[in-house]
Design an enzyme around this catalytic site. Structure first.
Site, PDB file in Angstrom:
ATOM      1  N   LYS A  39     -56.085  34.647  12.905  1.00 26.12           N
ATOM      2  CA  LYS A  39     -56.177  33.341  12.281  1.00 26.12           C
ATOM      3  C   LYS A  39     -54.802  32.676  12.279  1.00 26.12           C
ATOM      4  O   LYS A  39     -53.801  33.307  11.990  1.00 26.12           O
ATOM      5  CB  LYS A  39     -56.689  33.518  10.846  1.00 26.12           C
ATOM      6  N   ILE A  93     -51.551  36.297   9.741  1.00 26.68           N
ATOM      7  CA  ILE A  93     -52.552  35.858  10.720  1.00 26.68           C
ATOM      8  C   ILE A  93     -53.932  36.450  10.408  1.00 26.68           C
ATOM      9  O   ILE A  93     -54.792  36.552  11.279  1.00 26.68           O
ATOM     10  CB  ILE A  93     -52.123  36.175  12.172  1.00 26.68           C
ATOM     11  N   ASP A 140     -59.079  34.159   2.608  1.00 30.24           N
ATOM     12  CA  ASP A 140     -59.170  33.840   4.038  1.00 30.24           C
ATOM     13  C   ASP A 140     -60.432  34.394   4.700  1.00 30.24           C
ATOM     14  O   ASP A 140     -60.740  34.039   5.839  1.00 30.24           O
ATOM     15  CB  ASP A 140     -57.953  34.392   4.798  1.00 30.24           C
TER      16      ASP A 140
END
Length: 275
Positions: free
Chosen positions: A9, A98, A135
């Site tokens: 991500k 990420i 997330d």
């Protein structure tokens, strides 16, 4: 066996708007994903098991409890099925901004859903994802999106699939909690409107300054990427991974060679944005 990619991500922009009474922060962020990532493998089994391999497996080997096993336990409790043998190919750095752990949990939910005949857009999956972490819903969706709230309120936006991307991590793990704790509390305004890259370029990452204060090498990575002909250079999430987006493969490959010289020991991934 079901094999599912846990794509890394990127936060193309990350605006921290306020501290919330519940201990979280009010955010506006542009989520995007790349082809590179971890790998989740699931299969039915006589007893539950979890195994791990890959370049960064040692950082997780000692953990009996992680987001993958929590995702599987929540799926079994809320939806049913199991037991399962779950394998993780760990190719993304740990605690790197990420979404490695979040992407792994989301990929586990997608893989279990496929194995157990559950629709990928089943609301129960997103309810589990929201409980697992801020997330995880975005990683479960896996598409370019605007995130609000803690990041779990998602709105699909047009992406830039196929755009070359270079990810760079200097080999330091940065505590997300500590980075947020050091945020100065100043609301510098919302994300703008318009095409994805225009909005991203006009935006910022409000966590970059506190992350660099904790790990100054992040500034060195950003400096190495700046001036490489990138369309966008930014730190992702709370760090320490930084990224650059390029208009063509030649520019991305040249930047990769440049960064390799600047930081021979840095982790790098030359990849592309997905939709």
């Amino acid at each position: 066996m079901i094999v599912e990619r846990a794509r890394a991500k990127l936060n193309l922009a990350l605006h921290v708007r306020a501290r919330r009474p519940d201990g979280y922060h009010e955010l506006e962020t542009l989520f995007a994903f790349v082809e590179h990532g971890d790998e989740i493998r699931v299969a039915r089994a006589d007893a539950p098991s979890f195994t791990i391999d890959g370049r960064f497996c040692k950082a997780l080997r000692a953990e009996d409890d992680n987001l993958i096993t929590r995702a599987a336990a929540a799926f079994a409790a809320d939806i049913g099925g199991g037991p399962w043998a779950i394998g993780l190919g760990k190719w993304l750095p740990v605690a790197s901004g990420i979404g490695g752990g979040s992407a792994d949990a989301a990929a586990t939910l997608r893989a279990l859903a496929e194995l157990e005949g559950v629709a990928p857009d089943d609301p129960r999956l997103f309810a589990i994802a929201e409980r697992l972490g801020s997330d995880v819903p975005a990683c479960l969706l896996g598409r370019t999106a605007l995130g609000r709230g803690r990041g779990e309120v998602l709105e699909l936006v047009a992406g830039a699939p196929g755009m070359p991307a270079l990810l760079v991590n200097p080999g330091v793990a940065v505590s997300t909690a500590e980075v947020f704790r050091r945020w100065d509390g100043v609301d510098r305004g919302p994300l703008g409107a318009g095409p994805l890259l225009d909005v991203a370029r006009a935006g910022r990452n409000d966590l970059a300054a506190p992350a660099i204060a904790i790990a100054p090498v992040i500034g060195e990575v950003l400096a190495a990427l700046e001036g490489s002909g990138a369309a966008l250079v930014r730190m992702s999430g709370s760090g320490a991974t930084c990224f650059a987006l390029y208009d063509d493969d030649a520019a991305a490959e040249a930047a990769d060679r440049r960064v390799r010289k600047a930081g021979p020991g840095w982790w790098r991934a030359l990849t592309r944005l997905t939709g």
